[in-house]
Design a protein around this motif. Structure first.
Motif, mmCIF file in Angstrom:
data_model
loop_
_atom_site.group_PDB
_atom_site.id
_atom_site.type_symbol
_atom_site.label_atom_id
_atom_site.label_comp_id
_atom_site.label_asym_id
_atom_site.label_seq_id
_atom_site.Cartn_x
_atom_site.Cartn_y
_atom_site.Cartn_z
ATOM 1 N N THR A 158 0.794 -1.245 -0.116
ATOM 2 C CA THR A 158 -0.191 -0.083 0.002
ATOM 3 C C THR A 158 0.728 1.286 -0.044
ATOM 4 O O THR A 158 0.451 2.357 -0.263
ATOM 5 C CB THR A 158 -0.914 0.029 1.216
ATOM 6 O OG1 THR A 158 -0.047 -0.040 2.198
ATOM 7 C CG2 THR A 158 -1.941 -1.182 1.134
ATOM 8 N N PHE A 159 2.143 1.100 0.348
ATOM 9 C CA PHE A 159 2.859 2.353 0.419
ATOM 10 C C PHE A 159 3.369 2.600 -1.126
ATOM 11 O O PHE A 159 4.091 4.009 -1.296
ATOM 12 C CB PHE A 159 4.282 2.128 1.039
ATOM 13 C CG PHE A 159 4.155 2.042 2.448
ATOM 14 C CD1 PHE A 159 3.596 3.048 3.117
ATOM 15 C CD2 PHE A 159 4.399 1.061 3.277
ATOM 16 C CE1 PHE A 159 3.371 3.103 4.773
ATOM 17 C CE2 PHE A 159 4.224 0.696 4.638
ATOM 18 C CZ PHE A 159 3.565 1.939 5.132
ATOM 19 N N PRO B 161 10.377 2.241 2.844
ATOM 20 C CA PRO B 161 9.156 1.740 3.370
ATOM 21 C C PRO B 161 8.529 0.758 2.139
ATOM 22 O O PRO B 161 7.843 0.067 2.329
ATOM 23 C CB PRO B 161 8.448 2.558 3.975
ATOM 24 C CG PRO B 161 9.154 4.008 4.305
ATOM 25 C CD PRO B 161 10.423 3.693 3.273
ATOM 26 N N ILE C 20 10.215 -2.531 1.711
ATOM 27 C CA ILE C 20 9.818 -3.540 2.982
ATOM 28 C C ILE C 20 8.631 -3.862 3.062
ATOM 29 O O ILE C 20 7.743 -3.116 3.162
ATOM 30 C CB ILE C 20 10.686 -3.016 4.071
ATOM 31 C CG1 ILE C 20 12.056 -2.585 4.021
ATOM 32 C CG2 ILE C 20 10.517 -4.078 5.307
ATOM 33 C CD1 ILE C 20 12.526 -1.789 5.168
ATOM 34 N N SER C 21 8.436 -5.323 2.908
ATOM 35 C CA SER C 21 7.174 -5.714 3.102
ATOM 36 C C SER C 21 6.715 -5.933 4.565
ATOM 37 O O SER C 21 7.622 -6.371 5.340
ATOM 38 C CB SER C 21 6.785 -7.274 2.411
ATOM 39 O OG SER C 21 7.190 -7.026 1.124
#
Lengths: 479, 216
Positions: free
Chosen positions: A103-104, A141, A144-145
């Motif tokens: 979502t990022f 971010p 990175i999951s």
């Protein structure tokens, strides 16, 4: 209205709004894609520094904006860069829902590109290094999951990019001295060494390259490809700014030898390591190394010998098909990921043994993946070939050994492509043939394959929108 | 008398930097590491004050201390769940707090010797640096080089996100000391403060990421 407000502040603000809406993935994808597309189209069509009338509205796009005593300049010459960057963003965002990114991605991706545009717009240009660093920080971010440990590739990416910043800032300080006393050879040597180290770190040139395949292996491939394409591209445009600005730098023959050497090493390592690796996402990382290597080789076409125009033309011609192939490659990888693979770490999903016979269920993804690999390798009749051919022709005139070495690198990636093909079609007749791609995936993959094929026959389709890019580099592009 | 005391401030700054960066390197307790990092920023302030005015120099130390606070808050919030059995946070916090784990004295000795080697390299580089950067003082050269040298050493032997962030902050602080001698710009100071804060926030995210719920 000021152009920096429109192309830097506005997307940055929108990214913050999208961040708070991030759970509504479809909505933020649509908003992000349309915004990026609109910004690219506006940059292409709307004239700068002229009064524009749209119905009752009357406005002027001023080129500069002053912030904390420093100027941000986005003039007509830089509009091509805006078209390029926001075009790339729109292309990547359009596939993000299909690629099932985290979502990022859309909010972070928009903030990253606005910071990178800021890096190219800020005057004095040495501040760009700090904007690039901020973009790196925002991108972490995205890579990175949530729920997974941070990998070494991401840590090295952060470390090397951060270590590059002091070199660039110090170079900026030294260059002020060089400008006032260009005859001071000690100062010129110090500035050159710092500049080279800064770009070695930022562009992940050998021996600081190890994070590229690691990062591609640890992160979502679509997000990783976005970062791995966008950052080197902007850093190279930033580097071209240095070449364009300083006569002493672009008239140093040794610089072109260094670029040629670095580019050749990157192509050879990328190609050969890729040929022997058994993980498709790592192979994508090696293809990125090759891509960076070829772009460096394009910049090594000395403007002293050539007049400069050819260097920029070939650089731009390489840039677009390379990014397009990378995007299709990453999209195909995400499609090949089974829902049950969601529990596996990214590093395990794309190993060859987990991909056996996937062409039976995902034929379009498998086909586009093979085409993307071959295009990245510069295989004839695919989009990556025409600019590669032009570069090889030029390099052969300068040093045939370099052409042979880079052909070896390309052959390595072609071998990786053949190995991938044999893995994907393994046991093809044993199970019933099905097409498991979703409608959106089918549409994007088919369009991608067609463009990879058409780009090989009509290469101009990739370069026409960016033909004005050379105008930014007054001393390099228009000689 | 006052001038003599003021003249001692940079020397004191260099000593604080040397002590704190050594503590950061050899400490296996995250709390001591953060204290050392905060001390390091105080030492840097004393060296930056030679060239910059207090309001600008304060941005460096304030940004640094906020970064320390961010890291402290995140790790201590993970520590609170440490006592819960079978807690996912347990394994995460163990990455940062290895003080309770057995560490051979040879490891401690190795770090000290490595720091000593870096110290010798720093001493040999200081005279050259003062020639190269006009206006830089001996204390600034010493403090900056110690931070960069030990920060790089720190980065070289860790893959722990917390340690990497502290290493990067250390290197960046060393660079800020050098840069303060050549450039006096509010925007640069502000942007470097943003980078410091950004690094701490990214570090905080990297530390808590394993404990977040997976979305995909």
């Amino acid at each position: 209205m000021s152009a920096p407000i429109l192309w830097i502040a506005m997307p940055a603000l929108l990214s913050l709004i999208l961040f708070f809406l991030r759970e509504r993935i479809r909505l933020i994808t649509v908003i992000g894609t349309i915004t990026a597309l609109l910004l690219a189209v506006v940059a292409w069509f709307i004239p700068f520094e002229e009064i524009i009338n749209i119905g009752p509205l009357e406005f002027e796009l001023t080129a500069s904006y002053v912030f904390l005593g420093r100027q941000f300049v986005l003039d007509a010459a830089r509009s091509s860069v805006l078209v390029l960057l926001y075009g790339v963003v729109a292309f990547w965002f359009a596939g993000s829902k299909v690629a099932n990114t985290n979502t990022f991605f859309v909010p972070g991706g928009l903030l990253v590109v606005s910071l990178l545009v800021g890096a190219l717009a800020v005057e004095p240009f040495l501040y760009a290094a700090l904007f690039i660093e901020m973009a790196v920080l925002v991108s972490i971010p995205m890579l990175i999951s949530p729920g997974s440990m941070v990998g070494r590739g991401i840590l090295r990416f952060l470390t090397f990019q951060t270590l590059g910043i002091p070199f660039i800032l110090f170079t900026g300080w030294l260059l002020a001295g060089v400008e006032s006393s260009p005859g001071d050879s000690t100062l010129v040597l110090q500035a050159s060494i710092l500049l080279i180290f800064g770009f070695l770190f930022l562009l992940a040139v050998f021996p600081f390259h190890s994070w590229i395949p690691m990062l591609a292996n640890e992160s979502h491939p679509y997000v990783a490809a976005y970062i791995l394409y966008l950052f080197p591209m902007v850093i190279m445009l930033f580097g071209l700014g240095f070449l364009d600005r300083y006569v002493w730098l672009r008239s140093t023959p040794d610089l072109y030898s260094i670029l040629r050497f670095a580019g050749t090493i990157m192509v050879i390592i990328g190609g050969l390591w890729g040929a022997f690796d058994k993980n498709l996402s790592r192979i994508m990382g090696y293809a990125v190394m090759m891509g960076i290597g070829f772009l460096l080789l394009a910049l090594s076409v000395s403007p002293v010998d050539d007049g400069g125009g050819y260097m920029i033309t070939i650089f731009i011609a390489l840039l677009i098909p390379y990014g397009f192939g990378l995007g299709i490659w990453a999209l195909a990888l995400t499609v090949l990921r089974n829902p049950r693979d969601g529990e596996l770490p990214f590093s395990d999903i794309y190993v060859f043994e987990n991909l056996q016979g996937k062409a039976n269920k995902f034929p379009l993804a498998a086909s586009s993946l093979i085409l993307a690999i071959f295009s990245s390798a510069g295989f004839p009749l695919l989009a990556g070939y025409p600019p590669r051919f032009a570069l090889w022709t030029n390099l052969t005139q300068q040093n045939p050994l370099i052409t042979l070495a880079t052909l070896l690198g390309s052959t390595g990636l072609i071998i990786a492509g053949l190995r991938t093909f044999s893995v994907l079609v393994k046991g093809l007749g044993e199970n019933p043939f099905t097409i498991m791609e979703s409608r959106g995936q089918k549409l994007l993959l088919v369009i991608g394959m067609l463009l990879l094929l058409i780009g090989g026959i009509v290469p101009q389709i990739f370069s026409i929108p960016y033909s004005r890019l050379a105008e930014i580099f007054v001393h390099l592009g228009n000689n | 008398m006052v001038d003599q005391v003021l003249g001692l401030i940079p020397i004191f700054g260099a000593v604080v930097i040397g002590f704190s960066s050594l503590l950061l390197l050899i400490s296996s307790n995250w709390r001591w590491s953060i204290v050392a990092l905060a001390l390091q920023y105080f030492g840097a302030l004393l060296l930056i004050l030679i060239e910059w005015r207090i309001p600008m120099a304060a941005t460096v130390v304030l940004a640094g201390w906020i970064a320390c606070f961010v890291l402290f808050t995140v790790i201590s919030s993970l520590s609170r769940g440490k006592d819960d059995s079978d807690n996912e946070q347990n394994s995460t916090i163990n990455m940062f707090d290895i003080s309770s784990q057995y560490q051979p004295s040879s490891a401690f000795l190795f770090r000290l010797i490595a720091a000593g080697v870096v110290g010798l390299a720093v001493i040999s580089l200081v005279p050259g640096l003062t020639d190269w950067i006009p206006g830089i003082t001996l204390e600034q050269s010493l403090g900056g080089l110690i931070l960069i040298g030990l920060g790089l050493l720190h980065l070289g032997w860790t893959a722990n996100p917390f340690r990497v962030i502290t290493g990067l902050l250390t290197v960046l602080t060393g660079f800020e000391i050098f840069y303060s001698a050549v450039e006096i710009s509010a925007l640069v100071a502000g942007l470097l403060a943003v980078v410091t804060l950004g690094l701490s926030l990214v570090g905080a995210y990297m530390i808590i990421a394993p404990t977040l719920e997976s979305i995909s």
